[in-house]
Motif scaffolding. Structure first.
Motif, PDB file in Angstrom:
ATOM      1  N   THR A   6     -37.493   8.217 -22.522  1.00 34.17           N
ATOM      2  CA  THR A   6     -38.471   8.309 -23.596  1.00 34.17           C
ATOM      3  C   THR A   6     -39.495   9.414 -23.366  1.00 34.17           C
ATOM      4  O   THR A   6     -40.227   9.763 -24.266  1.00 34.17           O
ATOM      5  N   GLN A  34     -45.441  -3.548 -36.831  1.00 39.00           N
ATOM      6  CA  GLN A  34     -46.389  -2.653 -36.175  1.00 39.00           C
ATOM      7  C   GLN A  34     -46.147  -2.430 -34.674  1.00 39.00           C
ATOM      8  O   GLN A  34     -46.276  -1.294 -34.213  1.00 39.00           O
ATOM      9  N   PRO A  35     -45.783  -3.483 -33.918  1.00 45.91           N
ATOM     10  CA  PRO A  35     -45.554  -3.215 -32.482  1.00 45.91           C
ATOM     11  C   PRO A  35     -44.472  -2.154 -32.246  1.00 45.91           C
ATOM     12  O   PRO A  35     -44.606  -1.314 -31.362  1.00 45.91           O
ATOM     13  N   GLN A  36     -43.411  -2.193 -33.086  1.00 48.20           N
ATOM     14  CA  GLN A  36     -42.340  -1.196 -32.937  1.00 48.20           C
ATOM     15  C   GLN A  36     -42.848   0.204 -33.291  1.00 48.20           C
ATOM     16  O   GLN A  36     -42.593   1.171 -32.589  1.00 48.20           O
ATOM     17  N   VAL A  70     -41.097  -1.528 -40.907  1.00 55.47           N
ATOM     18  CA  VAL A  70     -40.882  -1.899 -39.505  1.00 55.47           C
ATOM     19  C   VAL A  70     -42.193  -2.494 -38.975  1.00 55.47           C
ATOM     20  O   VAL A  70     -43.277  -2.052 -39.369  1.00 55.47           O
ATOM     21  N   LYS A  74     -44.993   1.502 -30.588  1.00 57.38           N
ATOM     22  CA  LYS A  74     -44.194   1.914 -29.425  1.00 57.38           C
ATOM     23  C   LYS A  74     -43.603   3.308 -29.665  1.00 57.38           C
ATOM     24  O   LYS A  74     -43.668   4.180 -28.797  1.00 57.38           O
ATOM     25  N   HIS A  75     -43.038   3.508 -30.853  1.00 59.83           N
ATOM     26  CA  HIS A  75     -42.461   4.822 -31.160  1.00 59.83           C
ATOM     27  C   HIS A  75     -43.544   5.906 -31.153  1.00 59.83           C
ATOM     28  O   HIS A  75     -43.327   7.006 -30.651  1.00 59.83           O
ATOM     29  N   ARG A 126     -35.186   6.404 -35.745  1.00 64.99           N
ATOM     30  CA  ARG A 126     -36.407   5.799 -36.274  1.00 64.99           C
ATOM     31  C   ARG A 126     -37.605   6.724 -36.052  1.00 64.99           C
ATOM     32  O   ARG A 126     -38.471   6.856 -36.906  1.00 64.99           O
ATOM     33  N   ARG A 127     -37.618   7.375 -34.906  1.00 69.71           N
ATOM     34  CA  ARG A 127     -38.744   8.278 -34.642  1.00 69.71           C
ATOM     35  C   ARG A 127     -38.689   9.494 -35.545  1.00 69.71           C
ATOM     36  O   ARG A 127     -39.705  10.049 -35.941  1.00 69.71           O
TER      37      ARG A 127
END
Lengths: 166, 122
Positions: free
Chosen positions: B7, B44-46, B42, B49-50, B18-19
């Motif tokens: 990452t 919020q935590p995801q 999607v 993270k992205h 997704r990013r």
């Protein structure tokens, strides 16, 4: 029907530090995709894209067998130049999976291992080509060569092929 | 720093589908996280993270606006990588379009052979 398939894009992702993954669906059963991918005179018809011409496609389809493809660039400043790739088959599972090494002959010290897998659902075949470099540096070399010197000329050739699509 | 080498690599950070969606969404201007949650559907935590991954490689920047934090794309850092992925994608797309033509021919050959077989059977 062929209009729908011809608009399909190859999807490129970089799933790991040393990997490139190409995914594409084909509107054909997998035994025909396999045939088009592994028969020399058929490979010669698609492998170079539009701008180049595949002058040679040799395929010895068995474990330990060798392959070599040669493309002659058709137009642009490098017209007439030849670029070649070769390698060896490591796994051959007809209609399912083909694992081979790939060496770009302009940088013979580096090689990648390509794993091509086919899966079919309702007559549509998904092809995945995983390009595994032996290090992150080698993969980034593959990638960076498009942006920096060194392999610039070879990458220009590839770019020309790509641009001719438009 | 054993954490997630994949990452912190700019190429991986940007090639993850997704990013890339997040970057597309930010291309039109800076946005708070909530916007991205709504736009992409999607959690919020995801998204967070992205965004963290994208910030680590310098692809996304953040600034405070009162209590809000606004995210934006650092276009200069991204362009070479986007260019490469696009070119590579075009090369393979073109190859595969020609492969489509070969497959259409193989399919029609097979259909004809099938008809021949049927005729022989009759």
């Amino acid at each position: 029907m062929s209009n729908a398939t011809s608009s399909r894009k190859a999807e490129v992702t970089l799933p790991g530090d040393d990997q490139i993954l190409i995914t594409r669906d084909f509107d054909a059963p997998k035994h025909l995709v396999w045939k088009a991918f592994t028969t020399p005179e058929l490979v010669a018809r698609w492998w170079s894209g539009h701008r180049g011409r595949t002058t040679s496609a040799e395929i010895d389809l068995r474990v330990g067998g060798k392959w070599r493809y040669v493309m002659e660039v058709g137009t642009g400043p490098a017209a007439g130049a030849e670029i070649a790739f070769h390698g060896e088959y490591r796994e051959v599972v007809p209609n399912e999976r083909l694992v081979s090494t790939e060496v770009f002959e302009q940088i013979p010290d580096d090689y990648a291992v390509n794993t091509m897998t086919l899966s079919e659902v309702d007559g549509v075949t998904r092809m995945e080509v995983l390009v595994q470099h032996n290090s992150k540096e080698a993969r980034d070399g593959h990638i960076n060569s498009g942006m920096e010197g060194g392999m610039q000329e070879a990458m220009d050739l590839l770019e020309e092929i790509a641009i001719s699509l438009a | 720093m054993a954490r997630a080498a994949t990452t912190t690599d700019a190429f991986n950070a940007i090639a993850e589908p997704r990013r890339r969606e997040i970057l597309d969404a930010l291309a039109s201007g800076e946005r708070p996280v909530g916007d991205l949650v709504d736009l992409l559907g999607v959690a919020q935590p995801q998204i967070s993270k992205h965004l963290r991954v994208l910030r680590e490689v310098g692809a996304v920047e953040v600034r405070s606006d009162g209590r809000r934090r606004l995210y934006s794309v650092n276009g200069e850092a991204l362009k070479p990588i986007f260019d490469w992925v696009s070119e590579y994608e075009r090369t393979w797309t073109e190859r595969f379009q020609r492969l489509d033509d070969v497959l259409e021919e193989l399919k029609s050959n097979e259909r004809e052979e099938g008809q021949d077989d049927e005729q022989r059977d009759e």
